[in-house]
Design a protein around this motif. Structure first.
Motif, PDB file in Angstrom:
ATOM      1  N   ALA A 162      40.902  25.511  33.028  1.00  0.00           N
ATOM      2  CA  ALA A 162      42.158  26.211  32.750  1.00  0.00           C
ATOM      3  C   ALA A 162      43.339  25.344  33.151  1.00  0.00           C
ATOM      4  O   ALA A 162      43.444  24.927  34.310  1.00  0.00           O
ATOM      5  N   THR A 180      47.072  25.290  33.904  1.00  0.00           N
ATOM      6  CA  THR A 180      48.014  26.315  34.316  1.00  0.00           C
ATOM      7  C   THR A 180      49.444  25.782  34.340  1.00  0.00           C
ATOM      8  O   THR A 180      49.683  24.590  34.215  1.00  0.00           O
ATOM      9  N   ARG A 211      45.366  32.706  27.804  1.00  0.00           N
ATOM     10  CA  ARG A 211      44.639  31.794  28.691  1.00  0.00           C
ATOM     11  C   ARG A 211      44.217  32.480  29.981  1.00  0.00           C
ATOM     12  O   ARG A 211      43.176  32.148  30.552  1.00  0.00           O
ATOM     13  N   HIS A 212      45.009  33.454  30.434  1.00  0.00           N
ATOM     14  CA  HIS A 212      44.633  34.207  31.638  1.00  0.00           C
ATOM     15  C   HIS A 212      43.419  35.085  31.355  1.00  0.00           C
ATOM     16  O   HIS A 212      42.538  35.228  32.200  1.00  0.00           O
ATOM     17  N   LEU A 269      40.339  32.879  31.329  1.00  0.00           N
ATOM     18  CA  LEU A 269      39.913  32.586  32.694  1.00  0.00           C
ATOM     19  C   LEU A 269      39.173  33.790  33.275  1.00  0.00           C
ATOM     20  O   LEU A 269      38.108  33.651  33.878  1.00  0.00           O
ATOM     21  N   TRP A 291      37.325  25.703  36.587  1.00  0.00           N
ATOM     22  CA  TRP A 291      38.179  24.723  37.234  1.00  0.00           C
ATOM     23  C   TRP A 291      39.602  24.960  36.762  1.00  0.00           C
ATOM     24  O   TRP A 291      39.841  25.253  35.591  1.00  0.00           O
ATOM     25  N   VAL A 292      40.557  24.831  37.676  1.00  0.00           N
ATOM     26  CA  VAL A 292      41.972  25.016  37.372  1.00  0.00           C
ATOM     27  C   VAL A 292      42.672  23.678  37.552  1.00  0.00           C
ATOM     28  O   VAL A 292      42.464  22.994  38.556  1.00  0.00           O
ATOM     29  N   ARG A 319      48.067  26.824  40.961  1.00  0.00           N
ATOM     30  CA  ARG A 319      47.348  28.090  41.180  1.00  0.00           C
ATOM     31  C   ARG A 319      48.297  29.203  40.731  1.00  0.00           C
ATOM     32  O   ARG A 319      49.013  29.796  41.515  1.00  0.00           O
ATOM     33  N   GLU A 320      48.277  29.445  39.442  1.00  0.00           N
ATOM     34  CA  GLU A 320      49.274  30.285  38.791  1.00  0.00           C
ATOM     35  C   GLU A 320      49.140  31.766  39.120  1.00  0.00           C
ATOM     36  O   GLU A 320      50.112  32.505  39.112  1.00  0.00           O
ATOM     37  N   CYS A 362      43.123  32.204  40.779  1.00  0.00           N
ATOM     38  CA  CYS A 362      42.966  30.754  40.944  1.00  0.00           C
ATOM     39  C   CYS A 362      42.602  30.396  42.380  1.00  0.00           C
ATOM     40  O   CYS A 362      42.226  29.261  42.664  1.00  0.00           O
ATOM     41  N   VAL A 390      36.413  29.029  42.392  1.00  0.00           N
ATOM     42  CA  VAL A 390      37.285  28.356  41.431  1.00  0.00           C
ATOM     43  C   VAL A 390      37.725  27.032  42.053  1.00  0.00           C
ATOM     44  O   VAL A 390      38.297  27.003  43.140  1.00  0.00           O
ATOM     45  N   PHE A 420      39.966  23.662  42.210  1.00  0.00           N
ATOM     46  CA  PHE A 420      41.332  23.289  41.856  1.00  0.00           C
ATOM     47  C   PHE A 420      41.480  21.765  41.769  1.00  0.00           C
ATOM     48  O   PHE A 420      40.981  21.044  42.630  1.00  0.00           O
TER      49      PHE A 420
END
Length: 154
Positions: free
Chosen positions: A89, A91, A103-104, A107, A118-119, A123-124, A128, A133, A135
């Protein structure tokens, strides 16, 4: 490995280039939205690759053909998430812009389907921060990790 790339539609060309990198490394990208056929306007009207409205005069709720097209986009995206092993994702900074938020949802679907997530970037939202998850601050860091994992699996 099958990877779904999730981001704002406005980042499609950037992510299409990332897809090429992954495919050249032997990975499969399941994100059909990167092909450019899944765009809708801010009012929900499907538009084509060249920006023309496919359904003229639709206010987002009354045109059956437009509704069917939106439903098909959603079904494809859902299936593409369901068939991936990893969702990456991309962000945006929290509260930095308005978005429709597909997109949210992607996720969230991946989390609910127990996929690896994976973000990249920020971390929106609160999800996240989940322990499972992972980062990354940059696409380059994601690529490095994917290549390390690919080398380990050989």
């Amino acid at each position: 490995m099958r990877i779904y790339l999730a981001a704002r539609y406005s980042r499609r060309e950037e992510l299409a280039a990332y897809r090429e990198q992954l495919q050249s490394a032997g990975m499969v990208v399941t994100s059909r939205w990167l092909n450019g056929k899944h765009q809708i306007s801010d009012t929900g009207v499907p538009i084509g690759d060249h920006g023309e409205k496919l359904i003229e005069g639709d206010d987002g709720s009354t045109n059956v053909a437009a509704a069917e097209m939106r439903s098909a986009f959603a079904a494809e995206d859902f299936q593409d998430v369901a068939t991936c092993d990893l969702l990456v994702a991309f962000t945006e900074p929290p509260r930095s812009n308005a978005s429709r938020g597909g997109r949210h949802v992607e996720l969230g679907l991946a989390l609910g389907m127990m996929k690896r997530v994976w973000v990249v970037g920020h971390r929106e939202n609160i999800f996240c921060w989940l322990e499972d998850v992972r980062f990354f601050e940059s696409w380059e860091a994601v690529c490095d990790q994917l290549l390390r994992e690919a080398a380990l699996s050989v």
